[in-house]
Write a protein that holds these residues in place. Structure first.
Motif, PDB file in Angstrom:
ATOM      1  N   TYR A 147       0.837  -1.212   0.000  1.00 27.57           N
ATOM      2  CA  TYR A 147       0.000   0.000   0.000  1.00 27.57           C
ATOM      3  C   TYR A 147       0.868   1.256   0.000  1.00 27.57           C
ATOM      4  N   ASP A 148       0.329   2.319  -0.551  1.00 29.49           N
ATOM      5  CA  ASP A 148       0.966   3.623  -0.497  1.00 29.49           C
ATOM      6  C   ASP A 148       0.658   4.281   0.845  1.00 29.49           C
ATOM      7  N   LEU A 149       1.668   4.829   1.465  1.00 30.37           N
ATOM      8  CA  LEU A 149       1.484   5.477   2.757  1.00 30.37           C
ATOM      9  C   LEU A 149       0.750   6.803   2.604  1.00 30.37           C
ATOM     10  N   SER A 150      -0.053   7.139   3.595  1.00 27.85           N
ATOM     11  CA  SER A 150      -0.716   8.435   3.625  1.00 27.85           C
ATOM     12  C   SER A 150       0.325   9.513   3.928  1.00 27.85           C
ATOM     13  N   PRO A 151       0.038  10.785   3.591  1.00 29.38           N
ATOM     14  CA  PRO A 151       0.994  11.860   3.911  1.00 29.38           C
ATOM     15  C   PRO A 151       1.348  11.910   5.401  1.00 29.38           C
ATOM     16  N   ALA A 152       0.367  11.666   6.264  1.00 32.78           N
ATOM     17  CA  ALA A 152       0.645  11.702   7.705  1.00 32.78           C
ATOM     18  C   ALA A 152       1.575  10.570   8.113  1.00 32.78           C
ATOM     19  N   HIS A 153       1.396   9.410   7.498  1.00 33.80           N
ATOM     20  CA  HIS A 153       2.248   8.269   7.833  1.00 33.80           C
ATOM     21  C   HIS A 153       3.654   8.469   7.266  1.00 33.80           C
ATOM     22  N   ILE A 154       3.753   9.093   6.101  1.00 36.42           N
ATOM     23  CA  ILE A 154       5.068   9.436   5.552  1.00 36.42           C
ATOM     24  C   ILE A 154       5.803  10.360   6.517  1.00 36.42           C
ATOM     25  N   ARG A 155       5.085  11.342   7.047  1.00 38.07           N
ATOM     26  CA  ARG A 155       5.703  12.279   7.986  1.00 38.07           C
ATOM     27  C   ARG A 155       6.282  11.545   9.196  1.00 38.07           C
ATOM     28  N   ILE A 156       5.534  10.583   9.742  1.00 35.08           N
ATOM     29  CA  ILE A 156       5.999   9.840  10.912  1.00 35.08           C
ATOM     30  C   ILE A 156       7.335   9.160  10.611  1.00 35.08           C
ATOM     31  N   HIS A 157       7.441   8.511   9.457  1.00 34.75           N
ATOM     32  CA  HIS A 157       8.677   7.802   9.129  1.00 34.75           C
ATOM     33  C   HIS A 157       9.805   8.759   8.765  1.00 34.75           C
ATOM     34  N   ARG A 158       9.477   9.846   8.077  1.00 37.83           N
ATOM     35  CA  ARG A 158      10.515  10.836   7.759  1.00 37.83           C
ATOM     36  C   ARG A 158      11.107  11.422   9.035  1.00 37.83           C
ATOM     37  N   ASP A 159      10.258  11.669  10.025  1.00 31.83           N
ATOM     38  CA  ASP A 159      10.729  12.227  11.294  1.00 31.83           C
ATOM     39  C   ASP A 159      11.706  11.287  11.986  1.00 31.83           C
ATOM     40  N   ARG A 160      11.637  10.005  11.653  1.00 36.88           N
ATOM     41  CA  ARG A 160      12.518   9.011  12.253  1.00 36.88           C
ATOM     42  C   ARG A 160      13.671   8.630  11.333  1.00 36.88           C
ATOM     43  N   GLY A 161      13.852   9.400  10.268  1.00 37.31           N
ATOM     44  CA  GLY A 161      14.996   9.205   9.383  1.00 37.31           C
ATOM     45  C   GLY A 161      14.873   8.058   8.412  1.00 37.31           C
ATOM     46  N   ARG A 162      13.643   7.615   8.144  1.00 36.17           N
ATOM     47  CA  ARG A 162      13.437   6.496   7.215  1.00 36.17           C
ATOM     48  C   ARG A 162      13.023   7.033   5.854  1.00 36.17           C
ATOM     49  N   ASP A 163      13.773   6.637   4.836  1.00 44.03           N
ATOM     50  CA  ASP A 163      13.487   7.043   3.459  1.00 44.03           C
ATOM     51  C   ASP A 163      13.171   5.779   2.664  1.00 44.03           C
ATOM     52  N   PHE A 164      11.905   5.399   2.642  1.00 40.65           N
ATOM     53  CA  PHE A 164      11.540   4.133   2.014  1.00 40.65           C
ATOM     54  C   PHE A 164      11.813   4.087   0.510  1.00 40.65           C
ATOM     55  N   PRO A 165      11.562   5.151  -0.253  1.00 47.38           N
ATOM     56  CA  PRO A 165      11.924   5.071  -1.670  1.00 47.38           C
ATOM     57  C   PRO A 165      13.399   4.736  -1.883  1.00 47.38           C
ATOM     58  N   ALA A 166      14.280   5.321  -1.083  1.00 52.27           N
ATOM     59  CA  ALA A 166      15.715   5.020  -1.210  1.00 52.27           C
ATOM     60  C   ALA A 166      16.014   3.603  -0.740  1.00 52.27           C
ATOM     61  N   LEU A 167      15.402   3.170   0.365  1.00 50.69           N
ATOM     62  CA  LEU A 167      15.640   1.820   0.889  1.00 50.69           C
ATOM     63  C   LEU A 167      15.147   0.744  -0.058  1.00 50.69           C
ATOM     64  N   HIS A 168      14.043   1.048  -0.752  1.00 54.09           N
ATOM     65  CA  HIS A 168      13.375   0.028  -1.569  1.00 54.09           C
ATOM     66  C   HIS A 168      13.693   0.122  -3.053  1.00 54.09           C
ATOM     67  N   GLY A 169      14.450   1.137  -3.457  1.00 53.05           N
ATOM     68  CA  GLY A 169      14.668   1.338  -4.882  1.00 53.05           C
ATOM     69  C   GLY A 169      13.368   1.666  -5.589  1.00 53.05           C
TER      70      GLY A 169
END
Length: 223
Positions: A147-169
């Motif tokens: 599933y695609d993350l919601s903007p709010a859920h993206i914010r939560i992970h970005r705040d924790r230093g997680r960049d899923f597009p980079a991690l997942h290619g």
């Protein structure tokens, strides 16, 4: 390990420690995913496992047919090495691996991170089963369990230093639904569990029971 209770305890601690905004956004995300019936529409009991061709941490390519030729599979979808719930479920699957193998089956893990991150997770966790990289969640999407993350859920992970597009290619912020399947050699799914809540996972004993039932059915059909 009592995996169900261990995950529940971790979830209670995790949610209690979250800021109110993050906790509300996380709950909203779970509600959204339940409303779209992501799990109900994804790979389930009686379905056939989609074909895949995925690499392990050493870059060796494995196909689903090659693996199924060796017998039943216990196949798990993990969110990634960063996920504390996945850490526990990966460890529980490793603990159950000897019993799984004693029943003539093989445990397989699949995560969306790139090959080098898969290798690092396997080494860090001391995993003895095969862990495969699923770039851009391609296989999970084929199963209907990404599933695609919601903007709010993206914010939560970005705040924790997680960049899923980079991690997942990937070019999208996507995650797989945590899931585990027992798959017969003919690719039929004989046991299925998936939940959008990463704190939910079956006890490994349920996987062993499903495997034993699969073997018993096969033995009866060959009489």
């Amino acid at each position: 390990m009592n995996l169900v209770q261990t995950l529940r305890d971790l979830n209670d601690r995790h949610r209690a420690a979250l800021p109110a905004r993050d906790r509300a956004d996380f709950e909203d995300e779970l509600d959204r995913l339940r409303m779209v019936r992501l799990v109900e529409e994804g790979l389930g009991l009686g379905d056939h496992l989609p074909d895949f061709s995925l690499s392990d941490g050493a870059g060796r390519l494995w196909t689903s047919q090659e693996l199924l030729d060796g017998g039943p599979l216990v196949l798990a979808l993990f969110r990634g090495g960063w996920c504390p719930y996945c850490d526990l479920t990966m460890a529980a699957l490793e603990e159950a691996r000897p019993a799984i193998e004693a029943l003539g089956a093989q445990a397989i893990g699949i995560m969306p991170e790139r090959v080098e991150h898969v290798a690092a997770t396997v080494e860090r966790r001391g995993i003895g089963y095969l862990m495969l990289s699923d770039p851009a969640n391609g296989f999970a999407r084929t199963c209907g369990l990404a599933y695609d993350l919601s903007p709010a859920h993206i914010r939560i992970h970005r705040d924790r230093g997680r960049d899923f597009p980079a991690l997942h290619g990937d070019t999208h912020w996507r995650l797989p639904v945590p899931a585990v399947f027992v798959v017969a050699p003919d690719a039929r799914v004989a046991f299925a569990f998936a939940d959008v809540d990463p704190a939910c996972w079956p006890d490994p004993e349920a996987l062993l029971t499903a495997l034993q039932a699969l073997l018993d059915t096969h033995a009866l059909s060959n009489r």
